[in-house]
Design an enzyme around this catalytic site. Structure first.
Site, mmCIF file in Angstrom:
data_model
loop_
_atom_site.group_PDB
_atom_site.id
_atom_site.type_symbol
_atom_site.label_atom_id
_atom_site.label_comp_id
_atom_site.label_asym_id
_atom_site.label_seq_id
_atom_site.Cartn_x
_atom_site.Cartn_y
_atom_site.Cartn_z
ATOM 1 N N ASP A 12 2.852 2.051 -3.041
ATOM 2 C CA ASP A 12 3.042 3.504 -2.976
ATOM 3 C C ASP A 12 2.721 4.165 -4.314
ATOM 4 O OD1 ASP A 12 3.676 5.867 -1.695
ATOM 5 O OD2 ASP A 12 5.804 5.753 -2.223
ATOM 6 N N ARG A 25 -6.144 13.232 -4.551
ATOM 7 C CA ARG A 25 -5.352 12.134 -3.988
ATOM 8 C C ARG A 25 -6.267 10.953 -3.642
ATOM 9 N NH1 ARG A 25 -0.337 12.421 -2.065
ATOM 10 N NH2 ARG A 25 -0.953 10.917 -0.487
ATOM 11 N N HIS A 29 -6.433 6.641 -4.147
ATOM 12 C CA HIS A 29 -6.594 5.529 -3.201
ATOM 13 C C HIS A 29 -7.678 4.565 -3.686
ATOM 14 C CE1 HIS A 29 -3.742 7.195 -0.487
ATOM 15 N NE2 HIS A 29 -4.456 8.275 -0.215
ATOM 16 N N THR A 58 2.607 3.572 10.741
ATOM 17 C CA THR A 58 2.455 4.342 11.988
ATOM 18 C C THR A 58 2.731 5.825 11.730
ATOM 19 O OG1 THR A 58 4.715 3.631 12.519
ATOM 20 C CG2 THR A 58 2.947 2.491 13.652
ATOM 21 N N LEU A 122 -4.247 -18.991 0.700
ATOM 22 C CA LEU A 122 -3.382 -17.804 0.702
ATOM 23 C C LEU A 122 -3.626 -17.031 1.983
ATOM 24 C CD1 LEU A 122 -1.681 -15.451 -0.595
ATOM 25 C CD2 LEU A 122 -3.801 -14.680 -1.671
ATOM 26 N N ARG A 172 8.318 -2.387 -4.120
ATOM 27 C CA ARG A 172 7.798 -1.061 -3.798
ATOM 28 C C ARG A 172 7.501 -0.347 -5.106
ATOM 29 N NH1 ARG A 172 8.917 3.300 0.774
ATOM 30 N NH2 ARG A 172 7.495 4.890 0.011
HETATM 31 C C1 IPE Z 1 4.686 3.826 2.765
HETATM 32 O O1 IPE Z 1 4.315 4.825 1.910
HETATM 33 C C2 IPE Z 1 3.500 3.351 3.524
HETATM 34 C C3 IPE Z 1 2.493 2.648 2.739
HETATM 35 C C4 IPE Z 1 2.575 2.292 1.504
HETATM 36 C C5 IPE Z 1 1.336 2.300 3.495
HETATM 37 P P1 IPE Z 1 4.478 6.355 2.290
HETATM 38 O O2 IPE Z 1 4.100 7.145 1.096
HETATM 39 O O3 IPE Z 1 3.752 6.659 3.540
HETATM 40 O O4 IPE Z 1 6.041 6.480 2.570
HETATM 41 P P2 IPE Z 1 6.944 7.767 2.729
HETATM 42 O O5 IPE Z 1 6.339 8.612 3.803
HETATM 43 O O6 IPE Z 1 6.933 8.473 1.422
HETATM 44 O O7 IPE Z 1 8.281 7.229 3.066
HETATM 45 C C1 IPE Z 2 -0.423 4.941 -0.963
HETATM 46 O O1 IPE Z 2 0.340 5.830 -1.637
HETATM 47 C C2 IPE Z 2 0.148 4.557 0.336
HETATM 48 C C3 IPE Z 2 -0.686 4.881 1.493
HETATM 49 C C4 IPE Z 2 -0.178 5.437 2.564
HETATM 50 C C5 IPE Z 2 -2.096 4.555 1.471
HETATM 51 P P1 IPE Z 2 0.530 7.353 -1.204
HETATM 52 O O2 IPE Z 2 -0.735 7.897 -0.651
HETATM 53 O O3 IPE Z 2 1.708 7.455 -0.306
HETATM 54 O O4 IPE Z 2 0.832 8.004 -2.597
HETATM 55 P P2 IPE Z 2 1.932 9.087 -2.931
HETATM 56 O O5 IPE Z 2 3.242 8.495 -2.541
HETATM 57 O O6 IPE Z 2 1.596 10.296 -2.130
HETATM 58 O O7 IPE Z 2 1.797 9.284 -4.386
HETATM 59 MG MG MG Z 3 3.728 7.725 -0.707
#
Ligand code: IPE
Ligand code: IPE
Ligand code: MG
Length: 224
Positions: A12, A25, A29, A58, A122, A172
Site C-alpha cells: 500500500d 498516482r 504504481h 475486490t 518460490l 502492510r
Molecule cells: C489494499 O489497499 C489493497 C491492495 C494493496 C491491493 P487499499 O489502498 O485498496 O486499501 P484501503 O481501501 O485503503 O483499505
Molecule cells: C497500491 O497502493 C495498492 C493498490 C490498490 C494497487 P494505493 O494505490 O492504495 O496507494 P495509496 O494508499 O492511495 O497511497
Molecule cells: Mg491504499
C-alpha cells in the site's frame, strides 16, 4: 529461531508516493512495480518458499477507470516481459482471486500459471480481484452444496490457498493499520508488521529487518 515459509504483503502507498513525488498516482504504481521486483529477489535470497502479494482487491473496482486500466496495463507488460525470467529462476506464479479481466489479461495470467506450474524454488501468489470475504463465502457454499461437514479441515480445502501454509508474516506498508479484506482466515496467527514507508520506498533492508525481528518472536498459538 522461527522457521519462515510464507510472507504476505499488502503493498500500500503507491498513490500517495506518486502524488507526492511525480504529481501522479499512476507514477506511484509504476514505481511500486520496481519494489515488487526487489522484494522478489530478496525473497529468493532468503530462501522463503511462498510470497503472497496483494495487488488488487475486490473493492479496488471503485477506483477511477483510468487508474484501473493503468494498473492492468502495467501487469500485462510485466507478464509479457518478465515471465520467462521468473520461469528461469524456478518461480511458480499463481493467481488468487477471480480472473474476470480482459480476455487478453485473463489468457496471459493463465499462460503464466501454466508455464510455471512445476517450478519449486518460490511460489508467488498474486492476489488480483481478491477478497477474503468472497473467498470464505464461496468455500462455505461449496461445503453446503457437497453436503460436507463444516470443519476447519474441510473449509480449508476450498480456500484458494489450500495447498500452502498460512502466512508467518504479514507486512502492510503505507502507514495504515488495517487488513482491507486480505486473507482474514489465513492470517489468524500471523505476525503482523505495519510499515510507515510507502510501498515504492520500501526496500530490501527494511524487508530483512522485519524477517530478522520475526525470527526471534515467541509464537505462542495460545500456549505459554
Ligand atoms: C489494499 O489497499 C489493497 C491492495 C494493496 C491491493 P487499499 O489502498 O485498496 O486499501 P484501503 O481501501 O485503503 O483499505
Ligand atoms: C497500491 O497502493 C495498492 C493498490 C490498490 C494497487 P494505493 O494505490 O492504495 O496507494 P495509496 O494508499 O492511495 O497511497
Ligand atoms: Mg491504499
Amino acid at each position: 529461531m522461527n522457521p519462515l515459509n510464507h510472507v504476505a504483503i499488502i503493498m500500500d502507498g503507491n498513490g500517495r508516493w506518486g502524488l507526492k513525488n511525480k504529481n501522479s498516482r499512476n507514477a506511484g504504481h509504476k514505481a511500486g512495480l520496481i519494489t515488487v521486483e526487489k522484494i522478489i529477489k530478496a525473497t529468493l535470497k532468503n530462501n522463503i518458499r511462498y510470497l503472497t502479494l496483494y495487488a488488487f482487491s475486490t473493492e479496488n473496482w471503485k477506483r477511477p477507470k483510468k487508474e484501473i486500466n493503468f494498473l492492468f496495463n502495467l501487469l500485462e507488460n510485466f507478464l509479457t516481459n518478465r515471465i520467462d525470467e521468473l520461469h528461469k529462476q524456478n518461480i511458480k506464479l499463481q493467481i488468487i482471486g477471480v480472473k474476470n479481466f480482459s480476455s487478453k489479461l485473463n489468457s496471459l495470467l493463465r499462460l503464466a500459471e501454466k508455464k510455471t506450474y512445476k517450478n519449486g524454488k518460490l511460489q508467488i501468489n498474486l492476489a488480483l480481484n481478491y477478497g477474503s470475504k468472497f473467498e470464505l463465502m464461496s468455500a462455505f457454499k461449496i461445503l453446503k452444496k457437497k453436503k460436507e461437514k463444516i470443519s476447519e479441515k474441510n473449509l480449508r480445502k476450498y480456500l484458494q490457498t489450500k495447498d500452502i501454509p498460512d502466512p508467518d508474516i504479514l507486512i502492510r506498508t503505507g502507514n495504515t493499520k488495517r487488513l482491507s479484506n486480505f486473507l482474514l482466515w489465513q492470517l489468524a496467527y500471523s505476525e503482523i508488521f505495519f510499515e510507515r514507508k510507502l510501498w515504492p520506498e520500501f526496500n530490501e533492508k527494511d524487508y530483512n529487518k522485519i524477517i530478522k525481528k520475526f525470527k526471534n518472536i515467541k509464537r505462542n498459538y495460545g500456549n505459554i
